[in-house]
Design a protein around this motif. Structure first.
Motif, PDB file in Angstrom:
ATOM      1  N   LEU A   1      33.791  40.906  45.941  1.00 56.69           N
ATOM      2  CA  LEU A   1      33.162  40.226  44.796  1.00 56.69           C
ATOM      3  C   LEU A   1      34.103  40.187  43.583  1.00 56.69           C
ATOM      4  CD1 LEU A   1      30.421  39.201  43.376  1.00 56.69           C
ATOM      5  CD2 LEU A   1      30.286  41.564  42.563  1.00 56.69           C
ATOM      6  N   SER A   2      34.674  41.358  43.246  1.00 50.59           N
ATOM      7  CA  SER A   2      35.497  41.448  42.035  1.00 50.59           C
ATOM      8  C   SER A   2      36.853  40.755  42.172  1.00 50.59           C
ATOM      9  CB  SER A   2      35.673  42.916  41.639  1.00 50.59           C
ATOM     10  OG  SER A   2      36.001  43.681  42.772  1.00 50.59           O
ATOM     11  N   ASP A   3      37.243  40.366  43.403  1.00 47.82           N
ATOM     12  CA  ASP A   3      38.454  39.539  43.562  1.00 47.82           C
ATOM     13  C   ASP A   3      38.225  38.154  42.955  1.00 47.82           C
ATOM     14  OD1 ASP A   3      39.606  41.616  44.969  1.00 47.82           O
ATOM     15  OD2 ASP A   3      39.226  40.740  46.936  1.00 47.82           O
ATOM     16  N   PHE A   4      36.956  37.779  42.852  1.00 45.75           N
ATOM     17  CA  PHE A   4      36.590  36.494  42.249  1.00 45.75           C
ATOM     18  C   PHE A   4      36.203  36.674  40.778  1.00 45.75           C
ATOM     19  CE2 PHE A   4      35.871  36.221  46.753  1.00 45.75           C
ATOM     20  CZ  PHE A   4      36.287  34.945  47.098  1.00 45.75           C
ATOM     21  N   THR A   5      35.392  37.722  40.513  1.00 50.79           N
ATOM     22  CA  THR A   5      34.767  37.831  39.186  1.00 50.79           C
ATOM     23  C   THR A   5      35.618  38.595  38.179  1.00 50.79           C
ATOM     24  OG1 THR A   5      33.544  39.756  40.023  1.00 50.79           O
ATOM     25  CG2 THR A   5      32.403  37.629  40.055  1.00 50.79           C
ATOM     26  N   ALA A   6      36.651  39.322  38.626  1.00 53.90           N
ATOM     27  CA  ALA A   6      37.435  40.118  37.674  1.00 53.90           C
ATOM     28  C   ALA A   6      38.949  39.917  37.787  1.00 53.90           C
ATOM     29  CB  ALA A   6      37.110  41.613  37.842  1.00 53.90           C
ATOM     30  N   ARG A   7      39.498  40.062  38.979  1.00 51.10           N
ATOM     31  CA  ARG A   7      40.963  40.158  39.083  1.00 51.10           C
ATOM     32  C   ARG A   7      41.701  38.896  38.633  1.00 51.10           C
ATOM     33  NH1 ARG A   7      38.744  43.437  43.032  1.00 51.10           N
ATOM     34  NH2 ARG A   7      39.195  45.628  42.592  1.00 51.10           N
ATOM     35  N   PRO A   8      41.177  37.677  38.863  1.00 48.95           N
ATOM     36  CA  PRO A   8      41.899  36.508  38.332  1.00 48.95           C
ATOM     37  C   PRO A   8      42.029  36.555  36.805  1.00 48.95           C
ATOM     38  CG  PRO A   8      40.242  35.840  39.942  1.00 48.95           C
ATOM     39  CD  PRO A   8      40.002  37.301  39.671  1.00 48.95           C
ATOM     40  N   PHE A   9      41.044  37.133  36.128  1.00 52.59           N
ATOM     41  CA  PHE A   9      41.075  37.208  34.662  1.00 52.59           C
ATOM     42  C   PHE A   9      42.070  38.276  34.200  1.00 52.59           C
ATOM     43  CE2 PHE A   9      37.047  35.564  36.174  1.00 52.59           C
ATOM     44  CZ  PHE A   9      36.977  34.367  35.480  1.00 52.59           C
ATOM     45  N   VAL A  10      42.241  39.307  35.030  1.00 50.61           N
ATOM     46  CA  VAL A  10      43.255  40.328  34.727  1.00 50.61           C
ATOM     47  C   VAL A  10      44.638  39.684  34.725  1.00 50.61           C
ATOM     48  CG1 VAL A  10      44.394  42.417  35.615  1.00 50.61           C
ATOM     49  CG2 VAL A  10      41.886  42.251  35.643  1.00 50.61           C
ATOM     50  N   ILE A  11      44.908  38.890  35.772  1.00 57.83           N
ATOM     51  CA  ILE A  11      46.228  38.233  35.870  1.00 57.83           C
ATOM     52  C   ILE A  11      46.444  37.316  34.667  1.00 57.83           C
ATOM     53  CG2 ILE A  11      47.615  36.607  37.253  1.00 57.83           C
ATOM     54  CD1 ILE A  11      47.411  39.460  38.420  1.00 57.83           C
ATOM     55  N   GLU A  12      45.390  36.589  34.307  1.00 62.42           N
ATOM     56  CA  GLU A  12      45.488  35.683  33.143  1.00 62.42           C
ATOM     57  C   GLU A  12      45.845  36.476  31.873  1.00 62.42           C
ATOM     58  OE1 GLU A  12      42.126  32.948  33.322  1.00 62.42           O
ATOM     59  OE2 GLU A  12      42.126  33.014  31.112  1.00 62.42           O
ATOM     60  N   GLU A  13      45.177  37.590  31.652  1.00 61.77           N
ATOM     61  CA  GLU A  13      45.399  38.367  30.423  1.00 61.77           C
ATOM     62  C   GLU A  13      46.720  39.123  30.440  1.00 61.77           C
ATOM     63  OE1 GLU A  13      43.966  38.240  27.580  1.00 61.77           O
ATOM     64  OE2 GLU A  13      42.306  36.985  28.209  1.00 61.77           O
ATOM     65  N   LEU A  14      47.224  39.429  31.639  1.00 63.17           N
ATOM     66  CA  LEU A  14      48.519  40.126  31.715  1.00 63.17           C
ATOM     67  C   LEU A  14      49.677  39.198  31.365  1.00 63.17           C
ATOM     68  CD1 LEU A  14      48.193  42.200  35.018  1.00 63.17           C
ATOM     69  CD2 LEU A  14      48.508  43.151  32.726  1.00 63.17           C
ATOM     70  N   GLY A  15      49.479  37.903  31.524  1.00 64.25           N
ATOM     71  CA  GLY A  15      50.563  36.936  31.362  1.00 64.25           C
ATOM     72  C   GLY A  15      51.087  36.848  29.946  1.00 64.25           C
ATOM     73  N   PRO A  16      52.280  36.252  29.774  1.00 66.98           N
ATOM     74  CA  PRO A  16      53.208  35.803  30.815  1.00 66.98           C
ATOM     75  C   PRO A  16      53.901  36.996  31.476  1.00 66.98           C
ATOM     76  CG  PRO A  16      54.193  35.480  28.648  1.00 66.98           C
ATOM     77  CD  PRO A  16      52.805  35.996  28.413  1.00 66.98           C
ATOM     78  N   LEU A  17      54.147  36.869  32.783  1.00 67.26           N
ATOM     79  CA  LEU A  17      54.659  38.022  33.533  1.00 67.26           C
ATOM     80  C   LEU A  17      56.115  37.856  33.979  1.00 67.26           C
ATOM     81  CD1 LEU A  17      51.433  38.806  35.538  1.00 67.26           C
ATOM     82  CD2 LEU A  17      52.718  40.491  34.223  1.00 67.26           C
ATOM     83  N   ALA A  18      56.700  36.681  33.724  1.00 67.41           N
ATOM     84  CA  ALA A  18      58.079  36.458  34.185  1.00 67.41           C
ATOM     85  C   ALA A  18      59.004  37.528  33.606  1.00 67.41           C
ATOM     86  CB  ALA A  18      58.540  35.067  33.772  1.00 67.41           C
ATOM     87  N   GLY A  19      59.670  38.259  34.502  1.00 64.11           N
ATOM     88  CA  GLY A  19      60.649  39.264  34.098  1.00 64.11           C
ATOM     89  C   GLY A  19      60.048  40.573  33.599  1.00 64.11           C
ATOM     90  N   ALA A  20      58.725  40.706  33.663  1.00 63.45           N
ATOM     91  CA  ALA A  20      58.078  41.891  33.092  1.00 63.45           C
ATOM     92  C   ALA A  20      58.157  43.098  34.037  1.00 63.45           C
ATOM     93  CB  ALA A  20      56.615  41.585  32.777  1.00 63.45           C
ATOM     94  N   HIS A  21      58.240  44.278  33.453  1.00 68.24           N
ATOM     95  CA  HIS A  21      58.134  45.532  34.198  1.00 68.24           C
ATOM     96  C   HIS A  21      56.708  46.030  33.997  1.00 68.24           C
ATOM     97  CE1 HIS A  21      62.398  45.687  35.103  1.00 68.24           C
ATOM     98  NE2 HIS A  21      62.615  45.258  33.862  1.00 68.24           N
ATOM     99  N   VAL A  22      56.006  46.235  35.124  1.00 68.23           N
ATOM    100  CA  VAL A  22      54.553  46.458  35.076  1.00 68.23           C
ATOM    101  C   VAL A  22      54.199  47.812  35.682  1.00 68.23           C
ATOM    102  CG1 VAL A  22      52.305  45.530  35.796  1.00 68.23           C
ATOM    103  CG2 VAL A  22      54.197  43.952  35.287  1.00 68.23           C
TER     104      VAL A  22
END
Ligand SMILES: C[S@@+](CC[C@H](N)C(=O)[O-])C[C@H]1O[C@@H](n2cnc3c(N)ncnc32)[C@H](O)[C@@H]1O
Length: 255
Positions: free
Chosen positions: A25-46
């Motif tokens: 469920l949370s792969d749809f309702t939460a994790r896509p929004f996490v990726i959006e908020e983490l961005g931009p991710l190019a070259g980032a150390h996470v």
């Protein structure tokens, strides 16, 4: 009754979490929004605290991160994360077993992003504050910290039924703080997977961030089932339509 440790629960259920596409469920309702908020991710150390089997870490790698370091208390989850590292990925991915609330052997001094995706619902307020302090200390200037937790009101709003619930066992919103509520979250293939929520009030998250040394007001998103989710799979998502499911916090590194 003695409770199983979180480590034992995740070691036993690691197979149900292993996935290469959106399943839970949370792969749809939460994790896509996490990726959006983490961005931009190019070259980032996470830094990924409570990385599980690396699902979000792999999304971060796909989004162009330079490196991801994940730590998780379950050695089975960590083994699966290591096995799932995409061959030839330009992103350096390293996963280690350990308790995020006392972990100190990070491979870098600073990270551009820190994330904790559904980690704090396994920790007490004191443990959460310790992790937030580590996140603040490890965050590079200009970086940001993103975490998701179950919505503090959600356990009080839902009966013990699919596709997501936590059982408060009659504890109230305030008396239940730091109490472990057992629950389940469902996969779209019909399997219910055990999860738990060490309950905290909304204010507890703000207090912990302040005690950990974060000075900016966090951005907060109350995550839910959307009309798009319902259109995609009505029987699965509709029972949760209108409920606050999770909360996403994004907080900037102090200046
Ligand atoms: C709901 S899963 C989420 C995993 C991953 N973040 C994701 O979004 O797919 C929660 C994870 O937190 C881990 N965890 C719980 N307590 C922990 C702790 N004290 N230190 C590190 N990991 C922990 C569990 O082993 C589990 O893998």
């Amino acid at each position: 009754m003695t409770q199983d440790s979180t480590e034992a629960i995740y070691d036993a259920n690691a197979g149900s979490w292993a996935r290469r596409e959106r399943v839970l469920l949370s792969d749809f309702t939460a994790r896509p929004f996490v990726i959006e908020e983490l961005g931009p991710l190019a070259g980032a150390h996470v830094l990924d605290l409570g990385c599980g089997e690396g699902y979000v870490a792999r999304l971060v790698a796909e989004a162009g991160a330079a490196s991801v370091f994940g730590v998780d208390v379950s050695s089975e989850m960590v083994q699966n994360a290591r096995k799932a590292i995409p061959v030839g990925s330009p992103c350096a991915m390293v996963f280690e077993a350990g308790d995020a609330s006392v972990f100190t052997t990070f491979p870098r001094e600073r990270f551009d992003r820190v994330m904790a995706v559904f980690l704090f619902n396994y920790l007490t307020r004191a443990q959460m504050t310790a992790v937030m302090r580590a996140a603040r200390e490890r965050l590079a200037p200009g970086g940001h910290f993103v975490f998701t937790v179950p919505h503090p009101c959600f356990p009080y709003m839902r009966p013990a039924s699919a596709p997501f619930f936590f059982d408060t066992e009659g504890k109230s919103y305030f008396a239940g703080v730091d109490t472990t509520y057992e629950g389940k979250i469902w996969r779209r293939d019909g399997e219910g997977v055990p999860v738990r929520c060490v309950h905290k009030t909304f204010a507890d998250y703000f207090t912990a961030l302040a005690e950990a040394g974060f000075t900016a007001l966090p951005k907060l998103v109350e995550l839910k089932v959307t009309e798009e989710h319902v259109a995609f799979d009505r029987p699965f998502f509709e029972p949760l339509y209108g409920y606050p499911l999770h909360v996403l916090f994004r907080v900037e590194a102090p200046r």
